[in-house]
Design an enzyme around this catalytic site. Structure first.
Site, PDB file in Angstrom:
ATOM      1  N   HIS A  14      -1.005  44.378   3.494  1.00 30.42           N
ATOM      2  CA  HIS A  14      -2.126  43.924   3.001  1.00 30.42           C
ATOM      3  C   HIS A  14      -1.852  42.996   2.837  1.00 30.42           C
ATOM      4  O   HIS A  14      -0.958  41.866   1.680  1.00 30.42           O
ATOM      5  CB  HIS A  14      -2.235  44.630   1.525  1.00 30.42           C
ATOM      6  CG  HIS A  14      -2.929  44.115   0.553  1.00 30.42           C
ATOM      7  ND1 HIS A  14      -3.348  44.739  -0.449  1.00 30.42           N
ATOM      8  CD2 HIS A  14      -3.641  42.823   0.401  1.00 30.42           C
ATOM      9  CE1 HIS A  14      -3.957  44.246  -1.197  1.00 30.42           C
ATOM     10  NE2 HIS A  14      -4.258  42.733  -0.570  1.00 30.42           N
ATOM     11  N   HIS A  16      -4.149  38.473   2.937  1.00 27.26           N
ATOM     12  CA  HIS A  16      -5.397  37.866   2.644  1.00 27.26           C
ATOM     13  C   HIS A  16      -5.203  36.722   4.423  1.00 27.26           C
ATOM     14  O   HIS A  16      -4.061  36.046   3.822  1.00 27.26           O
ATOM     15  CB  HIS A  16      -6.156  37.672   1.655  1.00 27.26           C
ATOM     16  CG  HIS A  16      -6.054  38.117   0.709  1.00 27.26           C
ATOM     17  ND1 HIS A  16      -6.951  39.066   0.174  1.00 27.26           N
ATOM     18  CD2 HIS A  16      -5.084  39.115  -0.044  1.00 27.26           C
ATOM     19  CE1 HIS A  16      -6.389  39.554  -0.082  1.00 27.26           C
ATOM     20  NE2 HIS A  16      -6.310  40.182  -0.251  1.00 27.26           N
ATOM     21  N   ARG A  18      -7.824  34.710   5.154  1.00 25.05           N
ATOM     22  CA  ARG A  18      -8.825  33.371   5.120  1.00 25.05           C
ATOM     23  C   ARG A  18     -10.277  33.147   6.761  1.00 25.05           C
ATOM     24  O   ARG A  18     -10.292  34.564   7.253  1.00 25.05           O
ATOM     25  CB  ARG A  18      -8.770  33.177   4.099  1.00 25.05           C
ATOM     26  CG  ARG A  18      -7.860  32.526   3.140  1.00 25.05           C
ATOM     27  CD  ARG A  18      -8.126  33.369   1.984  1.00 25.05           C
ATOM     28  NE  ARG A  18      -7.807  33.362   0.926  1.00 25.05           N
ATOM     29  CZ  ARG A  18      -7.593  34.409  -0.704  1.00 25.05           C
ATOM     30  NH1 ARG A  18      -8.334  35.155   0.034  1.00 25.05           N
ATOM     31  NH2 ARG A  18      -7.127  34.179  -1.423  1.00 25.05           N
ATOM     32  N   LYS A 100     -11.683  49.457   3.200  1.00 28.22           N
ATOM     33  CA  LYS A 100     -11.801  49.096   2.143  1.00 28.22           C
ATOM     34  C   LYS A 100     -12.425  49.202   0.166  1.00 28.22           C
ATOM     35  O   LYS A 100     -13.399  48.064   1.146  1.00 28.22           O
ATOM     36  CB  LYS A 100     -10.512  47.348   1.813  1.00 28.22           C
ATOM     37  CG  LYS A 100     -10.307  46.471   0.690  1.00 28.22           C
ATOM     38  CD  LYS A 100      -9.365  47.367  -0.152  1.00 28.22           C
ATOM     39  CE  LYS A 100      -9.168  46.522  -1.077  1.00 28.22           C
ATOM     40  NZ  LYS A 100      -7.725  45.146  -0.820  1.00 28.22           N
ATOM     41  N   HIS A 137      -8.215  48.909  -3.722  1.00 26.10           N
ATOM     42  CA  HIS A 137      -7.525  48.232  -5.462  1.00 26.10           C
ATOM     43  C   HIS A 137      -7.530  48.879  -6.654  1.00 26.10           C
ATOM     44  O   HIS A 137      -8.684  49.249  -6.972  1.00 26.10           O
ATOM     45  CB  HIS A 137      -8.941  47.074  -5.671  1.00 26.10           C
ATOM     46  CG  HIS A 137      -8.484  45.620  -6.556  1.00 26.10           C
ATOM     47  ND1 HIS A 137      -7.731  44.693  -6.136  1.00 26.10           N
ATOM     48  CD2 HIS A 137      -8.481  45.893  -7.772  1.00 26.10           C
ATOM     49  CE1 HIS A 137      -7.144  44.169  -7.574  1.00 26.10           C
ATOM     50  NE2 HIS A 137      -7.564  44.805  -7.908  1.00 26.10           N
ATOM     51  N   HIS A 175      -1.234  47.164  -4.184  1.00 26.86           N
ATOM     52  CA  HIS A 175      -0.692  46.371  -5.216  1.00 26.86           C
ATOM     53  C   HIS A 175      -0.297  47.308  -6.479  1.00 26.86           C
ATOM     54  O   HIS A 175      -0.621  46.317  -7.327  1.00 26.86           O
ATOM     55  CB  HIS A 175      -0.976  45.412  -4.773  1.00 26.86           C
ATOM     56  CG  HIS A 175      -2.554  44.414  -4.453  1.00 26.86           C
ATOM     57  ND1 HIS A 175      -3.086  46.852  -6.034  1.00 26.86           N
ATOM     58  CD2 HIS A 175      -3.314  44.829  -4.001  1.00 26.86           C
ATOM     59  CE1 HIS A 175      -4.366  45.797  -5.444  1.00 26.86           C
ATOM     60  NE2 HIS A 175      -4.524  44.901  -4.301  1.00 26.86           N
ATOM     61  N   LEU A 220      -4.081  39.237  -8.783  1.00 31.29           N
ATOM     62  CA  LEU A 220      -4.719  40.500  -8.868  1.00 31.29           C
ATOM     63  C   LEU A 220      -3.786  41.447  -9.000  1.00 31.29           C
ATOM     64  O   LEU A 220      -4.353  41.500  -7.665  1.00 31.29           O
ATOM     65  CB  LEU A 220      -6.156  40.404  -9.554  1.00 31.29           C
ATOM     66  CG  LEU A 220      -6.328  39.602 -10.568  1.00 31.29           C
ATOM     67  CD1 LEU A 220      -7.886  39.121 -10.771  1.00 31.29           C
ATOM     68  CD2 LEU A 220      -6.245  40.530 -11.922  1.00 31.29           C
ATOM     69  N   ASP A 248      -0.048  41.337  -0.183  1.00 27.25           N
ATOM     70  CA  ASP A 248      -1.398  40.451  -0.708  1.00 27.25           C
ATOM     71  C   ASP A 248      -0.684  39.453  -0.993  1.00 27.25           C
ATOM     72  O   ASP A 248      -1.112  38.431  -2.279  1.00 27.25           O
ATOM     73  CB  ASP A 248      -1.286  41.245  -2.371  1.00 27.25           C
ATOM     74  CG  ASP A 248      -2.158  41.164  -3.085  1.00 27.25           C
ATOM     75  OD1 ASP A 248      -3.476  40.677  -1.968  1.00 27.25           O
ATOM     76  OD2 ASP A 248      -2.368  41.131  -4.145  1.00 27.25           O
ATOM     77  N   HIS A 252      -4.729  30.212  -1.927  1.00 28.57           N
ATOM     78  CA  HIS A 252      -6.023  29.633  -2.312  1.00 28.57           C
ATOM     79  C   HIS A 252      -5.030  27.623  -2.591  1.00 28.57           C
ATOM     80  O   HIS A 252      -4.200  27.667  -3.365  1.00 28.57           O
ATOM     81  CB  HIS A 252      -5.956  30.095  -3.802  1.00 28.57           C
ATOM     82  CG  HIS A 252      -6.313  30.727  -4.229  1.00 28.57           C
ATOM     83  ND1 HIS A 252      -7.805  31.621  -3.632  1.00 28.57           N
ATOM     84  CD2 HIS A 252      -5.705  32.140  -4.169  1.00 28.57           C
ATOM     85  CE1 HIS A 252      -8.242  32.435  -3.846  1.00 28.57           C
ATOM     86  NE2 HIS A 252      -6.931  33.279  -3.981  1.00 28.57           N
ATOM     87  N   ALA A 264      -6.806  34.536  -8.349  1.00 29.64           N
ATOM     88  CA  ALA A 264      -5.877  34.617  -8.276  1.00 29.64           C
ATOM     89  C   ALA A 264      -5.271  35.314  -7.381  1.00 29.64           C
ATOM     90  O   ALA A 264      -5.497  36.009  -6.212  1.00 29.64           O
ATOM     91  CB  ALA A 264      -6.092  36.200  -9.364  1.00 29.64           C
TER      92      ALA A 264
END
Length: 347
Positions: A14, A16, A18, A100, A137, A175, A220, A248, A252, A264
């Site tokens: 899992h 991210h 971007r 997802k 999620h 998660h 989150l 996860d 950011h 989050a």
């Protein structure tokens, strides 16, 4: 003090990444330690069909540093417009490895998600037929439900009814953050699994709120009570095939975290394996670090485990990471566990 652990090279189930300059700046922190990762599709606009997935995969591959061997495993963002035929073809051609499900309002760019899974039943039925996993999620987003109860309510209202209607559907509850989820997944068939993040093994809700608001611990699903954190640690370190690593890791820019309406997510790709070795040693379960990080995930996704290895060595001095990663979009703050970690990744 000298101690080392050799495991098969891990995967991140899992992640991210971007796009744009952020992708170019942060992908190296995953590709230096991990062989594969399930890549989340919640870009803006999201990855909703096979052509999107191919384009995004090529973008990722072009950003991987020279000498790093890394395979992005793509996913599609489930919407009411998702085409079952496109999903089946993409899965058959190994373009995607999962779909997802985001409840509307659950996380970053979740406004494109689903209010009611019954409205996408034909897609889920096709996925069940072809054995394609659904990543969820696992939170309801009803405003009347307390944020700390959203995961438990999701199990009762959404996940359990879904699995009753479609018992052959493979599902990953991503998660997880509660003992409720640990208990539910532990008692399920092999068609249900859960990912656990490194930060949820380390922080509870006090870390976010005590002594002021600490935005870099805000994620989150939000971290819960200490009893839930302990349940996650027991599950992750148990060796059970129901549980495996999904970081996860969610970059950011710091200005968007330290904000009146902060984003989050915790950025952990850079230090995940060191943090896990610390946790597994604390739980006296270093022998189960490999199943959690390197074996259980491939087994669930019907993939071979990696043959390359990763060495973690415990050293006498704490491992040091940069506090921030510089990108052209702005600095990204690295997750700080709040204690010294002595496990260094060596290869």
């Amino acid at each position: 003090m000298s101690k080392s652990v050799i495991i098969r090279r891990p995967d991140d189930w899992h992640l991210h990444l971007r796009d744009g300059e952020m992708l170019k700046s942060i992908i190296r922190f995953t590709s230096q330690h991990f062989s594969r990762a399930i890549v989340m599709p919640n870009l803006f606009p999201p990855i909703v069909n096979s052509q999107d997935a191919i384009f995004y995969r090529n973008l990722i591959l072009s950003a991987i540093p020279e000498g790093h061997i890394f395979q992005p495993l793509m996913t599609l963002y489930l919407t009411e417009g998702t085409d079952p035929d496109d999903v089946e073809k993409a899965a058959a051609n190994r373009v995607i490895h999962a779909v997802k499900f985001y409840p509307v309002g659950a996380s970053t760019n979740s406004q494109f998600g689903i209010f009611d899974l019954e409205r996408v039943r034909p897609i889920l039925e096709r996925m069940s037929e072809i054995g394609l996993p659904l990543c969820v999620h696992g939170e309801v987003t009803d405003p009347e439900i307390d944020i700390f109860d959203r995961e438990a309510v999701f199990i009762d209202r959404v996940l359990d009814p879904l699995r009753t209607r479609m018992p052959e559907l493979k599902v990953i509850m991503e998660h997880i953050t509660t003992s409720d989820a640990v208990d539910y997944v532990s008692q399920a068939s092999s068609l249900l699994a859960a990912t656990i993040t490194p930060h949820h093994l380390i922080i509870n809700r006090n870390h976010i709120l005590v002594g002021g608001i600490h935005p870099h611990y805000y994620c989150l699903p939000v971290a819960k009570r200490q009893k839930h954190r302990q349940a996650l640690r027991i599950a992750a370190t148990s060796g059970s095939s129901h549980f495996f690593l999904g970081t996860d890791s969610a970059p950011h820019v710091t200005s968007m975290k330290e904000n009146a309406c902060g984003c989050a997510g915790c950025f952990t790709s850079i230090n995940t394996m060191s943090l896990l070795a610390h946790v597994f040693e604390e739980e006296e379960s270093l022998e189960n670090l490999e199943p959690f990080s390197s074996l259980n995930g491939p087994k669930f996704y019907a993939l071979e485990a990696n043959t390359e290895t990763l060495i973690l060595k415990k050293q006498s001095e704490p491992v040091l990471w940069p506090k921030q990663i510089q990108t052209r979009e702005g600095n990204v703050t690295v997750f700080d566990p709040g204690f010294d970690v002595y496990w260094q990744v060596e290869g």
